[in-house]
Design a protein around this motif. Structure first.
Motif, PDB file in Angstrom:
ATOM      1  N   GLY A  59     -10.017  29.651  25.741  1.00  0.00           N
ATOM      2  CA  GLY A  59      -9.863  28.613  26.886  1.00  0.00           C
ATOM      3  C   GLY A  59      -9.453  27.294  26.573  1.00  0.00           C
ATOM      4  O   GLY A  59      -9.451  26.494  27.518  1.00  0.00           O
ATOM      5  N   LEU A  60      -9.512  26.928  25.193  1.00  0.00           N
ATOM      6  CA  LEU A  60      -9.186  25.587  24.649  1.00  0.00           C
ATOM      7  C   LEU A  60      -7.893  25.494  24.292  1.00  0.00           C
ATOM      8  O   LEU A  60      -7.730  24.345  23.937  1.00  0.00           O
ATOM      9  CB  LEU A  60     -10.362  25.478  23.637  1.00  0.00           C
ATOM     10  CG  LEU A  60     -11.868  25.684  24.253  1.00  0.00           C
ATOM     11  CD1 LEU A  60     -12.983  25.528  22.537  1.00  0.00           C
ATOM     12  CD2 LEU A  60     -12.036  24.685  25.024  1.00  0.00           C
ATOM     13  N   GLY A  61      -7.008  26.394  24.563  1.00  0.00           N
ATOM     14  CA  GLY A  61      -5.628  25.990  24.117  1.00  0.00           C
ATOM     15  C   GLY A  61      -4.884  25.688  25.490  1.00  0.00           C
ATOM     16  O   GLY A  61      -5.282  25.243  26.512  1.00  0.00           O
ATOM     17  N   GLN A  62      -3.361  25.686  25.191  1.00  0.00           N
ATOM     18  CA  GLN A  62      -2.522  25.255  26.176  1.00  0.00           C
ATOM     19  C   GLN A  62      -2.471  26.521  27.271  1.00  0.00           C
ATOM     20  O   GLN A  62      -2.139  27.397  26.577  1.00  0.00           O
ATOM     21  CB  GLN A  62      -1.187  24.737  25.702  1.00  0.00           C
ATOM     22  CG  GLN A  62      -0.298  24.299  26.627  1.00  0.00           C
ATOM     23  CD  GLN A  62      -0.473  22.789  26.861  1.00  0.00           C
ATOM     24  OE1 GLN A  62      -1.117  22.367  26.388  1.00  0.00           O
ATOM     25  NE2 GLN A  62       0.158  22.159  27.845  1.00  0.00           N
ATOM     26  N   PRO A  63      -2.649  26.116  28.470  1.00  0.00           N
ATOM     27  CA  PRO A  63      -2.134  27.387  29.406  1.00  0.00           C
ATOM     28  C   PRO A  63      -0.918  27.859  29.310  1.00  0.00           C
ATOM     29  O   PRO A  63       0.097  27.098  29.234  1.00  0.00           O
ATOM     30  CB  PRO A  63      -2.496  26.913  30.846  1.00  0.00           C
ATOM     31  CG  PRO A  63      -3.425  25.487  30.624  1.00  0.00           C
ATOM     32  CD  PRO A  63      -2.780  25.170  29.372  1.00  0.00           C
TER      33      PRO A  63
END
Length: 85
Positions: A59-63
């Motif tokens: 969840g630490l990346g671009q959606p």
């Protein structure tokens, strides 16, 4: 690219930083003619990709919903540039 915040995430920064360090290690050992060190650097480069992907999955990346697909890619009738008829 700048308008879509492409790459401005902790996952991207971490993955690229680790890959850059691996690239520097591989380059250093390549100049020193040490194959073991070169391949160790290449493993670090690959590790950067794995760490970046793992962070994105956490969840630490671009959606995904922030990257709209251009209409030209969605249309089944779109033709390559330069094709007439």
């Amino acid at each position: 690219m700048a308008g879509s915040s492409h790459g401005h995430t902790p996952a991207a920064w971490t993955g690229v930083t680790i890959a850059f360090i691996g690239f520097a290690v591989a380059g250093l050992f390549m100049v020193m003619a040490e194959p073991i060190g070169f391949w160790a650097g290449m493993v670090i480069v690959a590790l950067g990709g794995v760490v970046g992907a793992a962070m994105r999955a956490a969840g630490l990346g671009q959606p995904k919903d922030t990257h709209p697909v251009p209409a030209a890619q969605v249309s089944a009738t779109a033709k390559p540039a330069g094709v007439e008829g």
